[in-house]
Scaffold this motif. Structure first.
Motif, PDB file in Angstrom:
ATOM      1  N   VAL A  98       0.842  -1.204   0.000  1.00  0.00           N
ATOM      2  CA  VAL A  98       0.000   0.000   0.000  1.00  0.00           C
ATOM      3  C   VAL A  98       0.876   1.252   0.000  1.00  0.00           C
ATOM      4  CG1 VAL A  98      -1.708   1.321   1.299  1.00  0.00           C
ATOM      5  CG2 VAL A  98      -1.922  -1.164   1.134  1.00  0.00           C
ATOM      6  N   ILE A  99       1.914   1.277   0.833  1.00  0.00           N
ATOM      7  CA  ILE A  99       2.797   2.441   0.876  1.00  0.00           C
ATOM      8  C   ILE A  99       3.556   2.587  -0.441  1.00  0.00           C
ATOM      9  CG2 ILE A  99       4.760   3.482   2.077  1.00  0.00           C
ATOM     10  CD1 ILE A  99       3.864   2.138   4.610  1.00  0.00           C
ATOM     11  N   THR A 100       3.893   1.461  -1.083  1.00  0.00           N
ATOM     12  CA  THR A 100       4.560   1.518  -2.386  1.00  0.00           C
ATOM     13  C   THR A 100       3.678   2.215  -3.414  1.00  0.00           C
ATOM     14  OG1 THR A 100       5.779  -0.528  -1.942  1.00  0.00           O
ATOM     15  CG2 THR A 100       5.573   0.133  -4.237  1.00  0.00           C
ATOM     16  N   GLN A 101       2.403   1.876  -3.433  1.00  0.00           N
ATOM     17  CA  GLN A 101       1.481   2.514  -4.376  1.00  0.00           C
ATOM     18  C   GLN A 101       1.324   3.997  -4.079  1.00  0.00           C
ATOM     19  OE1 GLN A 101      -2.031   0.043  -5.613  1.00  0.00           O
ATOM     20  NE2 GLN A 101      -1.345  -1.306  -3.960  1.00  0.00           N
ATOM     21  N   ILE A 102       1.362   4.356  -2.805  1.00  0.00           N
ATOM     22  CA  ILE A 102       1.292   5.779  -2.449  1.00  0.00           C
ATOM     23  C   ILE A 102       2.528   6.514  -2.947  1.00  0.00           C
ATOM     24  CG2 ILE A 102       1.324   7.390  -0.503  1.00  0.00           C
ATOM     25  CD1 ILE A 102      -0.401   5.415   1.046  1.00  0.00           C
ATOM     26  N   SER A 103       3.701   5.896  -2.793  1.00  0.00           N
ATOM     27  CA  SER A 103       4.954   6.552  -3.181  1.00  0.00           C
ATOM     28  C   SER A 103       5.101   6.667  -4.692  1.00  0.00           C
ATOM     29  CB  SER A 103       6.143   5.775  -2.607  1.00  0.00           C
ATOM     30  OG  SER A 103       6.267   4.506  -3.226  1.00  0.00           O
ATOM     31  N   ASN A 104       4.414   5.816  -5.451  1.00  0.00           N
ATOM     32  CA  ASN A 104       4.550   5.832  -6.912  1.00  0.00           C
ATOM     33  C   ASN A 104       3.662   6.867  -7.591  1.00  0.00           C
ATOM     34  OD1 ASN A 104       6.446   3.770  -6.893  1.00  0.00           O
ATOM     35  ND2 ASN A 104       4.920   2.145  -7.114  1.00  0.00           N
ATOM     36  N   VAL A 105       2.777   7.498  -6.840  1.00  0.00           N
ATOM     37  CA  VAL A 105       1.871   8.488  -7.419  1.00  0.00           C
ATOM     38  C   VAL A 105       2.597   9.819  -7.563  1.00  0.00           C
ATOM     39  CG1 VAL A 105      -0.288   9.738  -7.119  1.00  0.00           C
ATOM     40  CG2 VAL A 105      -0.139   7.336  -6.461  1.00  0.00           C
ATOM     41  N   THR A 106       2.603  10.349  -8.759  1.00  0.00           N
ATOM     42  CA  THR A 106       3.272  11.645  -9.020  1.00  0.00           C
ATOM     43  C   THR A 106       2.265  12.773  -8.849  1.00  0.00           C
ATOM     44  OG1 THR A 106       2.806  11.375 -11.363  1.00  0.00           O
ATOM     45  CG2 THR A 106       4.965  10.620 -10.569  1.00  0.00           C
ATOM     46  N   LEU A 107       1.885  13.001  -7.630  1.00  0.00           N
ATOM     47  CA  LEU A 107       0.943  14.065  -7.274  1.00  0.00           C
ATOM     48  C   LEU A 107       1.517  14.854  -6.111  1.00  0.00           C
ATOM     49  CD1 LEU A 107      -2.461  12.108  -7.366  1.00  0.00           C
ATOM     50  CD2 LEU A 107      -1.728  13.863  -8.987  1.00  0.00           C
ATOM     51  N   PRO A 108       1.032  16.066  -5.875  1.00  0.00           N
ATOM     52  CA  PRO A 108       1.475  16.809  -4.692  1.00  0.00           C
ATOM     53  C   PRO A 108       1.240  15.989  -3.420  1.00  0.00           C
ATOM     54  CG  PRO A 108       0.243  18.246  -6.159  1.00  0.00           C
ATOM     55  CD  PRO A 108       0.106  16.863  -6.709  1.00  0.00           C
ATOM     56  N   VAL A 109       2.227  15.978  -2.546  1.00  0.00           N
ATOM     57  CA  VAL A 109       2.160  15.200  -1.313  1.00  0.00           C
ATOM     58  C   VAL A 109       1.726  16.103  -0.172  1.00  0.00           C
ATOM     59  CG1 VAL A 109       3.434  13.744   0.298  1.00  0.00           C
ATOM     60  CG2 VAL A 109       3.970  13.668  -2.154  1.00  0.00           C
ATOM     61  N   SER A 110       0.677  15.694   0.522  1.00  0.00           N
ATOM     62  CA  SER A 110       0.189  16.455   1.668  1.00  0.00           C
ATOM     63  C   SER A 110       1.042  16.172   2.904  1.00  0.00           C
ATOM     64  CB  SER A 110      -1.272  16.104   1.941  1.00  0.00           C
ATOM     65  OG  SER A 110      -1.706  16.607   3.179  1.00  0.00           O
ATOM     66  N   ASP A 111       1.138  17.166   3.776  1.00  0.00           N
ATOM     67  CA  ASP A 111       1.871  16.936   5.023  1.00  0.00           C
ATOM     68  C   ASP A 111       1.187  15.873   5.873  1.00  0.00           C
ATOM     69  OD1 ASP A 111      -0.344  18.486   5.509  1.00  0.00           O
ATOM     70  OD2 ASP A 111       0.638  19.806   6.960  1.00  0.00           O
ATOM     71  N   ASN A 112      -0.139  15.733   5.724  1.00  0.00           N
ATOM     72  CA  ASN A 112      -0.845  14.687   6.462  1.00  0.00           C
ATOM     73  C   ASN A 112      -0.425  13.293   5.999  1.00  0.00           C
ATOM     74  OD1 ASN A 112      -2.396  16.390   8.109  1.00  0.00           O
ATOM     75  ND2 ASN A 112      -3.889  16.703   6.476  1.00  0.00           N
ATOM     76  N   THR A 113      -0.125  13.146   4.722  1.00  0.00           N
ATOM     77  CA  THR A 113       0.358  11.857   4.225  1.00  0.00           C
ATOM     78  C   THR A 113       1.699  11.515   4.851  1.00  0.00           C
ATOM     79  OG1 THR A 113      -0.803  12.143   2.116  1.00  0.00           O
ATOM     80  CG2 THR A 113       1.023  10.574   2.166  1.00  0.00           C
ATOM     81  N   VAL A 114       2.606  12.487   4.903  1.00  0.00           N
ATOM     82  CA  VAL A 114       3.921  12.269   5.517  1.00  0.00           C
ATOM     83  C   VAL A 114       3.763  11.917   6.992  1.00  0.00           C
ATOM     84  CG1 VAL A 114       6.151  13.311   6.045  1.00  0.00           C
ATOM     85  CG2 VAL A 114       5.043  13.801   3.865  1.00  0.00           C
ATOM     86  N   ILE A 115       2.901  12.644   7.685  1.00  0.00           N
ATOM     87  CA  ILE A 115       2.672  12.399   9.110  1.00  0.00           C
ATOM     88  C   ILE A 115       2.108  10.989   9.329  1.00  0.00           C
ATOM     89  CG2 ILE A 115       1.186  13.053  11.048  1.00  0.00           C
ATOM     90  CD1 ILE A 115       1.567  15.978  10.183  1.00  0.00           C
ATOM     91  N   ASN A 116       1.178  10.581   8.463  1.00  0.00           N
ATOM     92  CA  ASN A 116       0.603   9.236   8.595  1.00  0.00           C
ATOM     93  C   ASN A 116       1.655   8.151   8.390  1.00  0.00           C
ATOM     94  OD1 ASN A 116      -2.003  10.162   9.138  1.00  0.00           O
ATOM     95  ND2 ASN A 116      -2.589  10.179   6.987  1.00  0.00           N
TER      96      ASN A 116
END
Length: 497
Positions: free
Chosen positions: A179-197
């Motif tokens: 799941v985290i791999t799929q999140i990291s492969n998305v070329t979209l702006p990253v929210s600070d909430n995503t980093v915190i999670n």
């Protein structure tokens, strides 16, 4: 039965049913008691004499059958709540799993001793089911910045719920990693909430069994650093300082010109951080055994492409080394309970620096006393080592133990010429050896002097033997033979010891 009874009317008094369990058998008996009223005494006025009532035990039946396990209702487990009805000894019963895909069953057997056996099941737990559902959902949707935040939040919640050993499995960790791999492969702006999670997920997973983390910990760190790098490279990013129990990230974006003049420094003792507020997660002590500081020299930033105006930097602090296990450890080494990661998001790999970065690890007096007989080495994490699972290496780092007193803080200074995750490797082989006398190793100067002295002694002894052997006048004396033997013994002693 007598004729009197045949000419009588039965009047039921009571019927008794008894059951008893004998071993693996259940015996049931039914006994009915009747009073027979002779018909010739039955008159419209029902003038019945008690003498005419003839008691008789009526229907009698006894049945013997195998015993049963009694009903076991609302049995709760980590795989759901199930009702188990009465079952004959030796038989089993199956039900559909409460969680998971259709077709998976949970089975329970009634033992011969009339006790229920353990569940025989491939049913997933509720945590496993939620993780799998989340993994399936993320594959079937088009991700946006908002949906990535939602997915990472749900994943964090499920990981926090994985407190039982059955949920902290390698298979669940593989799904979390996917799941985290799929999140990291998305070329979209990253929210600070995503980093915190993701930081929160890493913090919780560090409490999972070491055998589970041995092969996946390094992958999770790489995925996190990839997400964090995308985050700090965004033009609208400024700063972030967040701590979740065992993991902390400190990130900022600074003008490159300023960094080429002043460099950058960081200390784990800085307190300007946002603490996670989650009552479901146990908190750690805020006084770690180790503290550390990092200094990045200005020359590091001078080597970065001048096309950049701003540079994103983030430091990561892990209060345990659970995600960084020593591969093929001989057993005499351990990693300090503090790992510091340094990343400069400049779009290029930074290594072979002309001027090293400097890391200072401080061990307080109590821990210093425990490690007084240990050897310390600065190490860095190589993601490609040990066949790609990662390992600690000493290449590219120099170690300087500034203060080694038994009663004061031990200062370990590391000078490293690349960027990655750093720690102190503690060699406790001397401390745990049964032959250890707790004597510190000799300083290099004394060792050199000792070698020079031994060499001069060997030269003098060899010269003496040659003189006694080749000068005939001296050789003929009896005392010379003893001198030669003594010199040979001394030469042998110095060569061996």
């Amino acid at each position: 039965m007598s004729v009197m009874h045949l000419l009588s009317v039965p009047l039921s008094i009571c019927t008794t049913i008894c059951r008893c369990q004998i071993g693996q058998y259940r015996i049931e008996c039914k006994i009915s008691i009747y009073l027979y009223i002779p018909t010739y005494n039955i008159a419209p006025q029902l003038n019945i004499s008690m003498d005419s009532l003839l008691p008789l035990v009526g229907t009698q039946s006894i049945s013997v059958q195998k015993g049963f396990c009694s009903c076991d209702l609302s049995v709760k487990s980590d795989r759901g709540t199930y009702d188990w009805p009465e079952r004959e000894a030796g038989q089993n019963i199956s039900q559909m799993c409460q969680y998971g895909i259709v077709g998976q069953n949970i089975t329970r057997i009634c033992n011969q001793n009339l006790t229920w056996g353990e569940n025989d099941t491939n049913c997933p737990t509720v945590v496993t089911d939620k993780i799998n559902q989340l993994n399936a959902a993320i594959k079937n949707q088009t991700l946006t910045t908002e949906s990535i935040v939602n997915v990472s939040t749900q994943l964090k919640t499920v990981v926090f719920q994985a407190t039982e050993k059955v949920d902290q499995s390698a298979s669940n960790l593989a799904v979390v990693t996917n799941v985290i791999t799929q999140i990291s492969n998305v070329t979209l702006p990253v929210s600070d909430n995503t980093v915190i999670n993701v930081v929160s997920i890493l913090s919780s997973i560090q409490n999972w069994p070491p055998t589970v983390l041995n092969t996946s910990g390094s992958i999770l760190v790489q995925l996190f650093e990839k997400i964090a790098t995308q985050f700090v490279q965004q033009d609208n990013f400024t700063t972030l300082d967040f701590t979740q129990n065992e993991t902390r990230i400190v990130a900022e974006r600074s003008p490159l010109l300023n960094l080429t003049k002043t460099g950058k420094s960081f200390s784990t003792e800085d307190s300007n951080q946002k603490q996670a507020n989650n009552s479901n997660v146990p908190t750690m002590s805020t006084s770690p055994k180790l503290t550390a500081s990092v200094t990045l020299p200005p020359s590091l930033f001078s080597s970065i492409s001048s096309n950049l105006t701003d540079v994103g930097i983030f430091f990561t602090v892990y209060k345990t080394a659970a995600l960084f296990p020593i591969a093929n450890s001989p057993g005499g080494s351990k990693v300090s309970p503090l790992v510091v990661g340094v990343t400069v998001a400049a779009g290029q790999e930074i290594r072979n620096l002309t001027e090293p970065i400097v890391l200072n690890f401080s061990i307080p007096p109590t821990a210093a006393q425990d490690n007084r007989d240990s050897n310390f080495s600065c190490v860095s994490w190589d993601f490609k080592a040990s066949g790609g699972i990662g390992n600690w290496v000493t290449d590219g780092c120099n170690t300087n133990q500034i203060n080694g007193s038994n009663t004061t803080t031990i200062q370990i200074q590391c000078s490293c010429f690349h960027l990655t995750n750093f720690a102190v490797l503690v060699d406790i082989s001397e401390r745990i050896s049964p032959y250890n006398t707790s004597n510190p190793p000799l300083p290099p100067e004394i060792d050199i002097i000792s070698k020079i002295g031994i060499s001069l002694s060997l030269f003098g002894l060899v010269t003496t033997v040659i003189t006694l052997l080749f000068i005939k006048k001296i050789r003929q004396k009896d005392v010379s033979k003893y001198h030669i033997q003594l010199c040979c013994a001394l030469i042998g002693m110095l060569l061996v010891f």
